[in-house]
Design a protein around this motif. Structure first.
Motif, PDB file in Angstrom:
ATOM      1  N   ILE A 163       0.864  -1.191   0.000  1.00 11.10           N
ATOM      2  CA  ILE A 163       0.000   0.000   0.000  1.00 11.10           C
ATOM      3  C   ILE A 163       0.896   1.235   0.000  1.00 11.10           C
ATOM      4  CG2 ILE A 163      -1.730   1.297   1.301  1.00 11.10           C
ATOM      5  CD1 ILE A 163      -2.726  -1.423   2.355  1.00 11.10           C
ATOM      6  N   VAL A 164       0.677   2.132  -0.956  1.00  9.01           N
ATOM      7  CA  VAL A 164       1.579   3.268  -1.189  1.00  9.01           C
ATOM      8  C   VAL A 164       1.029   4.536  -0.537  1.00  9.01           C
ATOM      9  CG1 VAL A 164       2.710   4.679  -2.952  1.00  9.01           C
ATOM     10  CG2 VAL A 164       2.288   2.243  -3.368  1.00  9.01           C
ATOM     11  N   GLY A 165       1.904   5.209   0.219  1.00 10.21           N
ATOM     12  CA  GLY A 165       1.604   6.563   0.679  1.00 10.21           C
ATOM     13  C   GLY A 165       0.662   6.688   1.855  1.00 10.21           C
ATOM     14  N   GLN A 166       0.310   5.584   2.525  1.00 12.97           N
ATOM     15  CA  GLN A 166      -0.632   5.651   3.656  1.00 12.97           C
ATOM     16  C   GLN A 166      -0.031   4.987   4.890  1.00 12.97           C
ATOM     17  OE1 GLN A 166      -3.103   7.524   3.029  1.00 12.97           O
ATOM     18  NE2 GLN A 166      -3.108   7.488   0.777  1.00 12.97           N
ATOM     19  N   LEU A 225       4.041  13.077  -4.885  1.00 15.88           N
ATOM     20  CA  LEU A 225       4.620  12.827  -6.214  1.00 15.88           C
ATOM     21  C   LEU A 225       5.792  11.852  -6.131  1.00 15.88           C
ATOM     22  CD1 LEU A 225       4.622  16.393  -7.813  1.00 15.88           C
ATOM     23  CD2 LEU A 225       2.929  14.602  -8.026  1.00 15.88           C
ATOM     24  N   GLY A 226       6.601  12.003  -5.088  1.00 17.47           N
ATOM     25  CA  GLY A 226       7.754  11.118  -4.950  1.00 17.47           C
ATOM     26  C   GLY A 226       7.342   9.671  -4.776  1.00 17.47           C
ATOM     27  N   LEU A 263       6.459  13.242 -14.735  1.00 14.04           N
ATOM     28  CA  LEU A 263       5.364  13.944 -15.394  1.00 14.04           C
ATOM     29  C   LEU A 263       4.054  13.178 -15.215  1.00 14.04           C
ATOM     30  CD1 LEU A 263       4.524  16.342 -17.149  1.00 14.04           C
ATOM     31  CD2 LEU A 263       5.038  14.960 -19.165  1.00 14.04           C
ATOM     32  N   ILE A 264       4.110  11.845 -15.336  1.00 17.66           N
ATOM     33  CA  ILE A 264       2.915  11.030 -15.108  1.00 17.66           C
ATOM     34  C   ILE A 264       2.440  11.203 -13.669  1.00 17.66           C
ATOM     35  CG2 ILE A 264       2.054   8.663 -14.948  1.00 17.66           C
ATOM     36  CD1 ILE A 264       3.898   7.929 -17.269  1.00 17.66           C
ATOM     37  N   ALA A 265       3.387  11.164 -12.731  1.00 21.37           N
ATOM     38  CA  ALA A 265       3.034  11.323 -11.316  1.00 21.37           C
ATOM     39  C   ALA A 265       2.368  12.673 -11.058  1.00 21.37           C
ATOM     40  CB  ALA A 265       4.287  11.186 -10.453  1.00 21.37           C
ATOM     41  N   ARG A 266       2.873  13.725 -11.694  1.00 21.50           N
ATOM     42  CA  ARG A 266       2.311  15.057 -11.491  1.00 21.50           C
ATOM     43  C   ARG A 266       0.885  15.155 -12.016  1.00 21.50           C
ATOM     44  NH1 ARG A 266       5.634  19.691 -14.233  1.00 21.50           N
ATOM     45  NH2 ARG A 266       4.049  19.684 -15.834  1.00 21.50           N
ATOM     46  N   HIS A 267       0.643  14.523 -13.176  1.00 24.89           N
ATOM     47  CA  HIS A 267      -0.685  14.615 -13.786  1.00 24.89           C
ATOM     48  C   HIS A 267      -1.681  13.629 -13.188  1.00 24.89           C
ATOM     49  CE1 HIS A 267      -0.119  17.551 -17.026  1.00 24.89           C
ATOM     50  NE2 HIS A 267       1.126  17.140 -17.047  1.00 24.89           N
ATOM     51  N   SER A 268      -1.227  12.714 -12.352  1.00 30.57           N
ATOM     52  CA  SER A 268      -2.160  11.790 -11.698  1.00 30.57           C
ATOM     53  C   SER A 268      -2.843  12.431 -10.504  1.00 30.57           C
ATOM     54  CB  SER A 268      -1.421  10.528 -11.245  1.00 30.57           C
ATOM     55  OG  SER A 268      -0.462  10.840 -10.256  1.00 30.57           O
ATOM     56  N   GLN A 269      -2.363  13.594 -10.063  1.00 31.29           N
ATOM     57  CA  GLN A 269      -2.982  14.401  -9.007  1.00 31.29           C
ATOM     58  C   GLN A 269      -3.176  13.611  -7.716  1.00 31.29           C
ATOM     59  OE1 GLN A 269      -6.523  15.937 -10.883  1.00 31.29           O
ATOM     60  NE2 GLN A 269      -5.409  17.603 -11.826  1.00 31.29           N
ATOM     61  N   ILE A 304      10.783  32.164  -2.625  1.00 33.34           N
ATOM     62  CA  ILE A 304      10.603  32.198  -1.166  1.00 33.34           C
ATOM     63  C   ILE A 304      11.459  31.140  -0.475  1.00 33.34           C
ATOM     64  CG2 ILE A 304       8.278  33.131  -1.333  1.00 33.34           C
ATOM     65  CD1 ILE A 304       7.136  30.408  -0.897  1.00 33.34           C
ATOM     66  N   LYS A 305      12.352  30.509  -1.275  1.00 32.97           N
ATOM     67  CA  LYS A 305      13.370  29.590  -0.748  1.00 32.97           C
ATOM     68  C   LYS A 305      12.755  28.395  -0.013  1.00 32.97           C
ATOM     69  CE  LYS A 305      16.780  33.293  -0.409  1.00 32.97           C
ATOM     70  NZ  LYS A 305      17.688  34.056   0.468  1.00 32.97           N
ATOM     71  N   CYS A 306      11.800  27.752  -0.698  1.00 33.80           N
ATOM     72  CA  CYS A 306      11.214  26.528  -0.149  1.00 33.80           C
ATOM     73  C   CYS A 306      12.186  25.366  -0.327  1.00 33.80           C
ATOM     74  CB  CYS A 306       9.900  26.205  -0.868  1.00 33.80           C
ATOM     75  SG  CYS A 306       8.501  27.124  -0.223  1.00 33.80           S
ATOM     76  N   PRO A 307      12.006  24.284   0.443  1.00 32.61           N
ATOM     77  CA  PRO A 307      12.861  23.102   0.263  1.00 32.61           C
ATOM     78  C   PRO A 307      12.727  22.553  -1.158  1.00 32.61           C
ATOM     79  CG  PRO A 307      11.629  22.961   2.315  1.00 32.61           C
ATOM     80  CD  PRO A 307      11.093  24.142   1.581  1.00 32.61           C
ATOM     81  N   PRO A 308      13.822  22.056  -1.749  1.00 30.57           N
ATOM     82  CA  PRO A 308      13.796  21.553  -3.134  1.00 30.57           C
ATOM     83  C   PRO A 308      12.791  20.433  -3.363  1.00 30.57           C
ATOM     84  CG  PRO A 308      16.056  21.793  -2.357  1.00 30.57           C
ATOM     85  CD  PRO A 308      15.173  22.004  -1.171  1.00 30.57           C
ATOM     86  N   GLU A 309      12.509  19.629  -2.320  1.00 27.98           N
ATOM     87  CA  GLU A 309      11.584  18.510  -2.519  1.00 27.98           C
ATOM     88  C   GLU A 309      10.161  18.972  -2.814  1.00 27.98           C
ATOM     89  OE1 GLU A 309      12.495  18.855   1.980  1.00 27.98           O
ATOM     90  OE2 GLU A 309      13.604  18.837   0.090  1.00 27.98           O
ATOM     91  N   LEU A 310       9.810  20.216  -2.425  1.00 29.82           N
ATOM     92  CA  LEU A 310       8.486  20.738  -2.745  1.00 29.82           C
ATOM     93  C   LEU A 310       8.361  21.070  -4.231  1.00 29.82           C
ATOM     94  CD1 LEU A 310       7.677  23.122   0.251  1.00 29.82           C
ATOM     95  CD2 LEU A 310       6.867  20.800  -0.146  1.00 29.82           C
ATOM     96  N   ILE A 311       9.475  21.357  -4.869  1.00 29.23           N
ATOM     97  CA  ILE A 311       9.452  21.681  -6.303  1.00 29.23           C
ATOM     98  C   ILE A 311       9.406  20.404  -7.135  1.00 29.23           C
ATOM     99  CG2 ILE A 311      10.685  22.884  -8.150  1.00 29.23           C
ATOM    100  CD1 ILE A 311      11.900  24.658  -5.983  1.00 29.23           C
TER     101      ILE A 311
END
Length: 555
Positions: free
Chosen positions: A18-21, A180-181, A205-211, A297-304
């Motif tokens: 199970i992913v992400g939970q 996304l990761g 890109l697929i991960a980003r568009h899967s929302q 605003i110098k957010c952590p790179p993982e947010l980008i």
């Protein structure tokens, strides 16, 4: 053998898949270890996050011959029966198609039968919010006190539609949107198992568009696999989505900053020629500017969540902008995205929005300067000096900028050695009542709530125009409200005036105040007319007495 879709083939068979939970998985595994099994669970969250899959794994863990266990073996008779769909004690019910009271009555009759194969009889009711009120009432008593061998697992995307009596009887778990990761990592594992070679950039890109939906991401990967038998590239995925590459957004950002609307429209024309999806284009452009803002605003790179080399490119572009500019650009794009979905001419809406970006990027702060200049002083004067002898007549015209109607009087004063022509202006002041002041202040304070109310009620075009043209409450006259606008044409003002009933109803719903909208005016027009009126008066004085004897003095 019939091809099996990836989201079905790689459905989780145990808790580790199970992913992400992770928090939810940890709680359920601890309950299985300790034997503290609840009688009713509620799994809620957005689509594709693993609600039903987790329910199935939990049911399997309850009935494994080695269980209840947090790690079902997958090889015992019950586990094998579960995997091939022949296990009788796990009942999956779709409430979207079995939503009536008769369906629940049938369930109530069968729930008392003991399990035939396993340890527990588990009822998984998917989309439970679709049940009718009568069906919920029929389910209520059984859900509260089911037989000891029965476990209910309710799954829904809209828990707010469930009655409070149902919610209070369930142990609730909220499934979050998958990051996304996590999605990209899962797609990579599935690709390797399938023998697919996919570029990392394409997976992201697929991960980003899967929302945030695992199921959607696997469906998109399945679709991309049909394009290429060798390597699935970033360009392949772009073609599937009808999206454009990031280089297009970079060009738009640079052209907007350089105040070059022609270049922006040329780039957009290329997007239309390739038949790209307009809605997705606007969303991706907003996401691009969002990344620029995060960099500023110098957010952590993982947010980008982009490769390091692309982040370096964006840093170079972001350095040309200010945070406030990007926030204004995002507001323009957000309004355009809402309007594009509803208008019959989306191209024109998008073109006008992108042209507006070229103005915002260079004039984002000009309004602040204008306000400061306006508040600093309102005296406008002209000077003209003449040389005359001691018998000359001096005319003095005092000219003040006023915002209200004025009465002008001309008087002649005789002083030793000179005659003075004095033009006096008396302001006719209209003091608004305190009640009008309070009403206007309340409406100003709640104006954004009024706009949000219109948006929530589907008035997207009106909301977009109010936002784009900065329609704001300006002043009250008795019970009449006057609105001001900026950068709006007469046709656009006429449209807003035609919708004033909707705005009045929104004001009443949000503030409780009943007002009528008298007019919508372009900001500054009234003052401009008054200044022109003063100029005409001064010109008439000069014509009457002659410009040789009139001096305009600054006050």
């Amino acid at each position: 053998m019939t091809y099996l879709a990836l989201y079905r083939k790689y459905r989780p068979s145990n808790f580790d898949e199970i992913v992400g939970q992770r928090p939810i998985v940890r709680v359920l595994k601890n309950q299985l270890k300790s034997g503290r099994i609840g009688h009713a669970y509620l799994f809620c969250g957005m689509r594709g996050t693993g609600k039903t899959s987790t329910a199935r794994v939990f049911a399997k863990a309850l009935n494994c011959e080695k269980g209840p266990t947090d790690n079902p073996c997958g090889v015992c008779r019950n586990c094998l029966a579960f995997q091939n769909g022949s296990f009788m004690d796990i009942v999956e019910m779709d409430a979207a198609s079995h939503r009536g009271i008769d369906d629940i009555r049938d369930l109530r009759e069968k729930v008392n039968f003991p399990p035939s194969q396993g340890r527990y009889r588990v009822y998984i009711i998917d989309e439970v919010h679709m049940l009718t009120q009568e069906a919920f009432n029929a389910l209520l008593k059984t859900l509260e006190e089911p037989p000891k061998h029965t476990v209910f697992i309710l799954c829904t995307t809209e828990p707010n539609k469930l009655p409070a009596t149902i919610l209070s009887r369930c142990m609730r778990f909220d499934f979050k949107r998958v990051s996304l990761g996590d999605i990209a990592e899962h797609l990579k594992r599935v690709s390797q198992k399938q023998g697919l070679e996919v570029e990392d950039r394409a997976l992201k890109l697929i991960a980003r568009h899967s929302q945030g939906s695992i199921r959607d991401s696997l469906s998109l990967l399945d679709k991309a696999a049909g394009l290429s038998s060798e390597v699935i590239t970033y360009e392949d995925v772009l073609e599937i989505f009808g999206a454009v590459e990031d280089e297009v957004f970079i060009k738009i950002a640079l052209a907007a900053k350089e105040k070059n609307p022609g270049e922006v429209l040329t780039i957009l024309e290329g997007v239309f020629e390739k038949g790209k999806d307009i809605n997705r284009f606007v969303e991706d452009l907003m996401y691009f500017y969002r990344n620029l803002l995060l960099i500023l605003i110098k957010c952590p790179p993982e947010l980008i969540d982009l490769p390091q080399e692309e982040i370096l490119k964006l840093k170079d572009i972001a350095s040309k902008y200010k945070k406030e500019e990007i926030l204004q650009i995002l507001d323009v794009l957000k309004a355009a995205a809402n309007e594009v979905k509803w208008t019959i001419v989306p191209r024109i809406v998008l073109e006008s929005a992108l042209v507006k970006l070229t103005m915002l990027s260079n004039s984002a702060f000009e309004e602040v300067g204008k306000v400061e200049d306006k508040n600093a002083g309102k005296i406008i004067s002209q000077k003209k000096e003449i040389i005359s002898d001691s018998t000359a007549v001096t005319g003095i015209v005092e000219k003040k900028e006023v915002n209200k109607e004025v009465n002008k009087e001309v008087s002649i004063e005789n002083n030793p050695g000179e005659m003075v022509l004095k033009v006096e202006k008396q302001e006719k002041k209209e003091e608004p009542s305190k009640k009008e002041d309070n009403t206007l202040e309340i409406i100003k304070a709640k104006w954004q709530d009024v706009v949000d109310f219109l948006s929530k009620n589907g008035k997207m075009l009106l909301t977009s125009m109010i936002t784009s043209f900065k329609i704001l409450p300006e002043k009250m006259q008795k019970n009449h409200l006057i609105l001001s606008a900026q950068e709006a044409s007469q046709g656009q003002l006429d449209f807003i005036k035609s919708q004033k009933k909707l705005i009045e109803e929104a004001v009443k719903n949000v503030t409780g105040l009943e007002v009528s909208i008298q007019d919508v005016k372009i900001k500054g027009i009234e003052g401009k007319k008054e200044r022109e009126k003063d100029d005409d008066f001064v010109e008439n004085v000069i014509k009457l007495f002659g410009k040789d004897i009139v001096e305009i003095k600054e006050e």
